[in-house]
Design an enzyme around this catalytic site. Structure first.
Site, short mmCIF file in Angstrom:
data_model
loop_
_atom_site.label_atom_id
_atom_site.label_comp_id
_atom_site.label_asym_id
_atom_site.label_seq_id
_atom_site.Cartn_x
_atom_site.Cartn_y
_atom_site.Cartn_z
N LYS A 109 0.43 -1.11 0.24
CA LYS A 109 0.07 -0.46 -0.31
C LYS A 109 0.85 1.53 -0.10
O LYS A 109 0.48 2.53 -0.17
CB LYS A 109 -0.75 -0.02 1.45
CG LYS A 109 -2.36 -1.32 1.10
CD LYS A 109 -3.25 -1.28 2.27
CE LYS A 109 -4.06 -2.26 1.19
NZ LYS A 109 -4.07 -3.37 1.94
C1 LIG Z 1 -4.80 -4.30 1.13
C2 LIG Z 1 -3.90 -5.92 1.14
C3 LIG Z 1 -3.57 -6.81 -0.03
C4 LIG Z 1 -5.64 -6.94 -0.36
O1 LIG Z 1 -5.44 -6.18 -1.38
P1 LIG Z 1 -6.35 -5.37 -2.41
O2 LIG Z 1 -5.75 -4.79 -3.67
O3 LIG Z 1 -7.42 -5.09 -1.54
O4 LIG Z 1 -7.07 -6.41 -3.20
C5 LIG Z 1 -3.22 -8.23 0.91
N1 LIG Z 1 -2.05 -7.69 1.31
C6 LIG Z 1 -1.84 -7.26 1.84
C7 LIG Z 1 -0.85 -7.42 2.94
C8 LIG Z 1 -2.77 -6.10 2.06
O5 LIG Z 1 -2.52 -5.43 2.83
#
Ligand SMILES: *Cc1c(COP(=O)(O)O)cnc(C)c1O
Length: 436
Positions: A109
């Site tokens: 993220k």
């Molecule tokens: C947010 C997140 C996901 C999921 O990603 P999306 O874009 O919501 O499908 C997977 N793994 C981790 C560690 C995350 O923080």
């Protein structure tokens, strides 16, 4: 370039990037997408990726955001936002993983959070007033947004999180920054935090007097930059597998990450097959089997960042495939596994790959890669140190036998030692208003 809502099929209402970014969600409830998908020149991508991730990202960002920020501003911003590595690592013969967890908060993220923070700073500059970014978090999003918006001129960030319901690492990541980051602990649940944010956005009178926006994960500025690392991974993959388009596995929850990859494919990225990998919350894999989309309440799993029962990017995915189930299901396969298989995946990786410690979300990607016998890569979405409890449970015997513990990255350890600063409020809209 204009940006349209996924629900505006006739393309009647185009928005500027600035409008789309500040609104987050389109007024009709749809998600923003660019008016057309530009083609990337793959030779250029390859050449630039060889120089650096940032050089490649500047080129790609310029294609989708060509108008409202100058090339030199975009260039400077991206060099700052993308200052960490993004390696493609070989796990087994034809299975690689793209490690997306080397950013400041140790999860993918960071790519979206830092890009969005930088872009909002640029888009906000001209009107001079302070912008307040309000966001509710159950943990990971808040830390990525706080880091991404840290020290951005003209922007204040108010992060609401539920008292006692985020991990100590996550709390440290949000509350030890200071400057323009204002963490607020709410005596309540994550849902209460989200309700407070919604209440502020629905309060027209309050908003008229305050320049507030959100940093929601469906925001175009968080979504688009996630498409860049797929190109970067492909450029690395191509060095050893010149003519084979890779299979790509994406551990998915809200489906922002995988739809960003599909955007990359529409821009020209060679992909053989997508695999959407989920935990027990398997709404999309079930849809890919049956053609029926049935969202439902989420259940808790050891891969909790993927505990989503009604993925908000589903609409974008359908839009990218022209709402055609045949086309979509030909391009994407679904995979899901239960909690036991997540723990088993962590153990399998440890054994097969020289004691490599994987986080639970990435282990689901690995499981899917094995189940489909891919030639390509899966995305590793977080660093294992963020999920110590799950790892210790999965690898109790292995770690004891090898006399090891989970490695805590230096930067994470330092954040844990810094003094925390936050305010605590009741689940009360008036208290929040006063704070803002
Ligand atoms: C947010 C997140 C996901 C999921 O990603 P999306 O874009 O919501 O499908 C997977 N793994 C981790 C560690 C995350 O923080």
């Amino acid at each position: 370039m204009k940006y349209f809502s996924t629900r505006d099929r006739d393309r009647k209402y185009g928005f500027s990037l600035r409008q789309a970014a500040f609104m987050g969600l389109a007024p009709d409830g749809g998600l923003f997408i660019p008016e057309y998908i530009p083609k990337a020149d793959l030779d250029t991508v390859e050449k630039l990726a060889d120089i650096s991730y940032a050089d490649m990202a500047v080129y790609l960002a310029g294609l989708i955001f060509p108008d409202e920020v100058s090339h030199s501003e975009l260039d400077a911003m991206i060099r700052k936002a993308c200052d960490f590595p993004c390696p493609l690592r070989k796990m087994e013969d034809d299975i690689y993983t793209l490690e997306l967890f080397h950013g400041p908060t140790f999860a993918f993220k960071d790519f979206g959070g830092r890009f969005m923070g930088g872009m909002l700073g640029l888009l906000n500059e001209d009107d001079g007033s302070d912008l307040t970014v309000l966001t509710a978090t159950s943990g990971d999003t808040g830390s990525a947004v706080a880091n991404g918006f840290y020290d951005v001129p003209g922007v204040k960030v108010v992060v609401l999180y539920p008292e006692g319901k985020v991990s100590p690492i996550q709390e440290s990541q949000m509350t030890t920054l200071g400057k323009n980051i204002f963490p607020v602990r709410v005596r309540g649940s994550f849902d209460d935090c989200q309700a407070l944010v919604k209440a502020i956005f629905n309060d027209k009178e309050f908003r008229a007097g305050h320049n507030v926006t959100s940093a929601n994960s469906i925001n175009l500025l968080r979504w688009v930059p996630q498409s860049f690392y797929y190109f970067y991974a492909w450029a690395q993959w191509k060095k050893e597998h010149s003519d084979i388009a890779p299979d790509i596995v994406v551990p998915s929850g809200n489906y922002g990450n995988i739809t960003a990859g599909m955007l990359a494919q529409k821009m020209g990225l060679p992909v053989r097959r997508w695999i959407a990998a989920s935990n027990a919350n398997d709404v999309v894999p079930a849809f890919l089997r049956s053609g029926k989309y049935v969202p439902r309440a989420s259940v808790r799993t050891p891969a909790n960042a993927m505990d989503v029962g009604a993925p908000s990017n589903f609409e974008r995915m359908m839009e990218l495939y022209s709402h055609d189930f045949q086309e979509l299901s030909a391009a994407v396969s679904g995979y899901s596994c239960d909690d036991g298989q997540i723990y088993q995946g962590i153990r399998d990786i440890y054994r097969c790959c020289g004691g490599y410690i994987s986080d639970p979300h990435s282990a689901i990607g690995y499981n899917a890669a094995k189940a489909f016998g891919i030639r390509g890569f899966y995305l590793s979405t977080a660093h294992s140190a963020k999920f110590g409890e799950v790892i210790r449970k999965a690898l109790a015997e292995e770690l004891a036998a090898d006399g090891r513990d989970i490695e805590m990255p230096e930067r994470l350890r330092l954040a844990m030692e810094k003094p925390k600063s936050y305010v605590t409020i009741d689940n009360d809209i008036e208290m929040l208003k006063k704070l803002i």
